[in-house]
Design a protein around this motif. Sequence first.
Motif, PDB file in Angstrom:
ATOM      1  N   ALA A 258      28.005 -45.776  -9.678  1.00 41.12           N
ATOM      2  CA  ALA A 258      27.037 -45.756 -10.834  1.00 41.12           C
ATOM      3  C   ALA A 258      27.298 -43.812 -10.797  1.00 41.12           C
ATOM      4  CB  ALA A 258      26.310 -46.270 -10.754  1.00 41.12           C
ATOM      5  N   GLN A 259      26.812 -43.751  -9.298  1.00 44.72           N
ATOM      6  CA  GLN A 259      25.902 -42.114  -9.226  1.00 44.72           C
ATOM      7  C   GLN A 259      26.935 -41.646  -8.711  1.00 44.72           C
ATOM      8  OE1 GLN A 259      22.904 -40.775  -9.118  1.00 44.72           O
ATOM      9  NE2 GLN A 259      23.532 -42.504 -10.604  1.00 44.72           N
ATOM     10  N   LYS A 260      28.145 -42.811  -7.145  1.00 45.97           N
ATOM     11  CA  LYS A 260      29.816 -41.460  -6.661  1.00 45.97           C
ATOM     12  C   LYS A 260      29.167 -40.948  -6.225  1.00 45.97           C
ATOM     13  CE  LYS A 260      33.418 -43.067 -10.309  1.00 45.97           C
ATOM     14  NZ  LYS A 260      32.286 -44.452 -10.930  1.00 45.97           N
ATOM     15  N   ILE A 261      27.941 -40.808  -5.224  1.00 43.63           N
ATOM     16  CA  ILE A 261      27.496 -39.762  -4.625  1.00 43.63           C
ATOM     17  C   ILE A 261      27.998 -38.945  -3.327  1.00 43.63           C
ATOM     18  CG2 ILE A 261      25.089 -39.399  -5.122  1.00 43.63           C
ATOM     19  CD1 ILE A 261      25.074 -41.264  -2.185  1.00 43.63           C
ATOM     20  N   ARG A 262      28.691 -37.841  -2.891  1.00 45.50           N
ATOM     21  CA  ARG A 262      28.941 -37.489  -2.245  1.00 45.50           C
ATOM     22  C   ARG A 262      28.777 -38.230  -0.886  1.00 45.50           C
ATOM     23  NH1 ARG A 262      28.442 -31.156  -0.501  1.00 45.50           N
ATOM     24  NH2 ARG A 262      28.887 -31.330  -2.015  1.00 45.50           N
ATOM     25  N   GLY A 263      29.671 -38.914  -0.026  1.00 45.21           N
ATOM     26  CA  GLY A 263      29.240 -39.468   1.305  1.00 45.21           C
ATOM     27  C   GLY A 263      29.203 -41.232   0.425  1.00 45.21           C
ATOM     28  N   ALA A 264      29.710 -41.571  -0.323  1.00 45.51           N
ATOM     29  CA  ALA A 264      29.636 -42.590  -1.339  1.00 45.51           C
ATOM     30  C   ALA A 264      30.635 -43.781   0.023  1.00 45.51           C
ATOM     31  CB  ALA A 264      30.171 -42.595  -2.243  1.00 45.51           C
ATOM     32  N   ALA A 265      32.043 -43.215   0.602  1.00 46.29           N
ATOM     33  CA  ALA A 265      32.861 -43.748   1.214  1.00 46.29           C
ATOM     34  C   ALA A 265      32.195 -44.758   2.531  1.00 46.29           C
ATOM     35  CB  ALA A 265      34.293 -42.472   1.435  1.00 46.29           C
TER      36      ALA A 265
ATOM     37  N   GLY B 289      21.611 -53.409  -0.664  1.00 44.18           N
ATOM     38  CA  GLY B 289      22.471 -54.040  -1.274  1.00 44.18           C
ATOM     39  C   GLY B 289      22.581 -53.231  -2.916  1.00 44.18           C
ATOM     40  N   PHE B 290      21.085 -53.736  -3.487  1.00 41.75           N
ATOM     41  CA  PHE B 290      21.440 -52.370  -4.675  1.00 41.75           C
ATOM     42  C   PHE B 290      21.083 -51.627  -4.898  1.00 41.75           C
ATOM     43  CE2 PHE B 290      18.440 -51.849  -8.413  1.00 41.75           C
ATOM     44  CZ  PHE B 290      19.629 -51.589  -9.399  1.00 41.75           C
ATOM     45  N   LEU B 291      20.693 -50.323  -4.263  1.00 38.98           N
ATOM     46  CA  LEU B 291      20.802 -49.290  -4.161  1.00 38.98           C
ATOM     47  C   LEU B 291      21.918 -48.642  -3.715  1.00 38.98           C
ATOM     48  CD1 LEU B 291      16.708 -48.162  -3.203  1.00 38.98           C
ATOM     49  CD2 LEU B 291      17.619 -47.957  -4.773  1.00 38.98           C
ATOM     50  N   ALA B 292      22.585 -49.941  -1.916  1.00 38.47           N
ATOM     51  CA  ALA B 292      24.027 -48.749  -1.818  1.00 38.47           C
ATOM     52  C   ALA B 292      24.882 -49.050  -3.141  1.00 38.47           C
ATOM     53  CB  ALA B 292      24.279 -49.754  -0.878  1.00 38.47           C
ATOM     54  N   SER B 293      25.171 -50.012  -3.767  1.00 39.23           N
ATOM     55  CA  SER B 293      25.933 -50.756  -4.416  1.00 39.23           C
ATOM     56  C   SER B 293      25.630 -49.772  -6.153  1.00 39.23           C
ATOM     57  CB  SER B 293      26.470 -52.364  -5.743  1.00 39.23           C
ATOM     58  OG  SER B 293      25.869 -52.704  -4.285  1.00 39.23           O
ATOM     59  N   TRP B 294      24.888 -48.769  -6.250  1.00 36.17           N
ATOM     60  CA  TRP B 294      23.949 -47.979  -7.669  1.00 36.17           C
ATOM     61  C   TRP B 294      24.595 -46.970  -6.938  1.00 36.17           C
ATOM     62  CZ3 TRP B 294      20.375 -44.184  -7.323  1.00 36.17           C
ATOM     63  CH2 TRP B 294      20.338 -43.566  -8.688  1.00 36.17           C
TER      64      TRP B 294
ATOM     65  N   ILE C 193      29.970 -52.871 -16.718  1.00 33.91           N
ATOM     66  CA  ILE C 193      28.725 -52.843 -17.171  1.00 33.91           C
ATOM     67  C   ILE C 193      29.596 -51.450 -17.543  1.00 33.91           C
ATOM     68  CG2 ILE C 193      26.818 -51.260 -17.951  1.00 33.91           C
ATOM     69  CD1 ILE C 193      25.518 -53.789 -15.828  1.00 33.91           C
ATOM     70  N   GLY C 194      30.075 -50.476 -16.791  1.00 40.25           N
ATOM     71  CA  GLY C 194      30.278 -49.498 -17.194  1.00 40.25           C
ATOM     72  C   GLY C 194      29.476 -48.200 -17.129  1.00 40.25           C
ATOM     73  N   ALA C 195      29.904 -47.102 -16.854  1.00 38.63           N
ATOM     74  CA  ALA C 195      28.957 -46.178 -17.110  1.00 38.63           C
ATOM     75  C   ALA C 195      28.439 -44.871 -17.991  1.00 38.63           C
ATOM     76  CB  ALA C 195      29.692 -44.798 -16.221  1.00 38.63           C
ATOM     77  N   ASN C 196      28.359 -45.749 -19.340  1.00 39.21           N
ATOM     78  CA  ASN C 196      28.332 -44.975 -20.791  1.00 39.21           C
ATOM     79  C   ASN C 196      26.884 -44.963 -21.020  1.00 39.21           C
ATOM     80  OD1 ASN C 196      31.356 -44.747 -20.905  1.00 39.21           O
ATOM     81  ND2 ASN C 196      31.282 -46.475 -22.116  1.00 39.21           N
ATOM     82  N   LEU C 197      26.390 -46.745 -19.981  1.00 42.48           N
ATOM     83  CA  LEU C 197      24.394 -46.754 -20.936  1.00 42.48           C
ATOM     84  C   LEU C 197      24.148 -46.420 -19.673  1.00 42.48           C
ATOM     85  CD1 LEU C 197      24.557 -50.587 -20.591  1.00 42.48           C
ATOM     86  CD2 LEU C 197      24.556 -49.012 -22.644  1.00 42.48           C
TER      87      LEU C 197
END
Length: 552
Positions: A378-385, A369-374, A449-453
């Motif tokens: 956060a990463q918004k990779i291709r196939g995120a949906a 779940g942690f990796l999927a959420s990230w 947290i957002g994406a800034n860090l």
Amino acid sequence: MNRNAFLPGVTGIALLLLVAVPVAFVVLQAVFPHLDTGSYSAPFSAFTRVFAEPALRELITTTLKVGLGVALCSALIGVPLGALRGLFALPGAALWDVVFLIPFLLPPYIAALAWMLALQTNGYVQQLLPGMHLNDFLFSLPGMVVVMTLNVFPVVYFAVSRSMAASGSRLADVARIHGAGPWRAFIRITLPMALPAIASSLLLAFTLSIEEYGVPGALGSRSGILMLTTGIEQRLADWPIDMPGAAVLSLLLVAIALCAYSVQRAVLAGKNVESMTGKPADVTQKSLAGWTLPVLALFILVALIAVALPIVSTLVTAFSGTLSGGLSLSNLTLRHFDNLFASHGDALSALSTSLSLALGTALVAGATGFLASWLVVAQKIRGAALIDGLSLFPAALPGIVVGVGLILAWNRSFWPVTPYNTWGILLLSYCCLLLPYPVRYVSAALRQIGANLDAAARVHGATAAQALRMILLPLVFPSLLASMMMVFAVASRELVTSLLLSPAGVQTVSVYVWRQFEQGSVGDGMAMASIAVLLSLTLMLIAFRLQQRQTS
């Protein structure tokens, strides 16, 4: 190997094994009834056969009656209580939140067994009030609806109370100034603003009730009332085993849940009501004034019925020497707890098995779940949906459907290695069912947290994995830990997939309790149930406390 593709690859494989494979095999078995023999002949013939069965209409009708009945009764209890909690300064408000959290955290099958002991002929209620004869009511469709409602109504209560507290009463006060009465202001202003929360919670109440197996299995089996969940279990338990029929009924159950979601969206389309002032809502709660005592009496009455009675029934049985001995001091004993911890008994083995599986589930589901959420947030990779959909889809899957899917998927001769008929199949089922918990918790924390860090770490040379391990993981760890504790608590007493998938010689806490009732060892079963409930409630309350600290 591309290091950037390693974590997405691992996450994708985990989601395929946990979610996609069992769901795909349910669909394949329903479409191709002879799939177990390697034949793709007679496609869709199982649908034709099952739809032609006279009992199917009754299964669907009963399931819908129970779902709608529980949603309606949950609204009748949860909406008034939630409105009073959200809009008014209720004495002991935080305490009432904890009290009404307990029924939802109480395993439904344990609650059903406790109600049986309390309301059946010569049960505890009849011993205290000889004129009360509620056995026939309990073992009926309305009785099942009431028992389920008393477990489910907190989802409506919490949704309504939080929504109305957030929207405040400022706009309703404006309506009062312009001549509207208190009820008119509530119906025209306050209630519409809470409509999305009410509709979502009622949808959840509906889906939870149609997917439930424990209450229909405990009460319905004794009164001849069958739902889709018990119908699926019968096709898997009774000879000849009907895998295609079970798969078809499983798809019907999922379809009903998805239809309910569609209806909810259609009802709410264009009806969201928002404040457009740009100012924060006034969350000052009004005084109950002269209504304080009647409102407290209402809360106490609901708490006594929904919380105190089933828990007291469980504890009394656990500490009673015999059921026939009744409610008397001479019947008190610790014998049932002694039996649990006897070295020659199965109870310790069942408890250790459940705790081990729950720990494994918390670790695997938490990591996945942690990796999927990230990857999604956060990463918004291709196939995120696709990842997001797979990780949250189990929330719409009934436990019995997951069990059927795992049987169909892994009981195949072509697999070189299979978890079927081992404890591994239970681990897979628990992880699939409970994966949405860490996904929701961690996703919410990552959005805060957002994406800034993460971006700052990448600018200074950190890899994605380093930023994940050194920055994001410590920040979301309280939410992740809270979700893992909830996963642990729920997995330690999960019933339906445990009954379907437990290998010979392997018992979990839920299977042990269920079997003790079937064998007539009610005291031993309720002693184990008491330990399981205490463990689950403690862990879940700690988890909610951790989550509140994270969001405060």
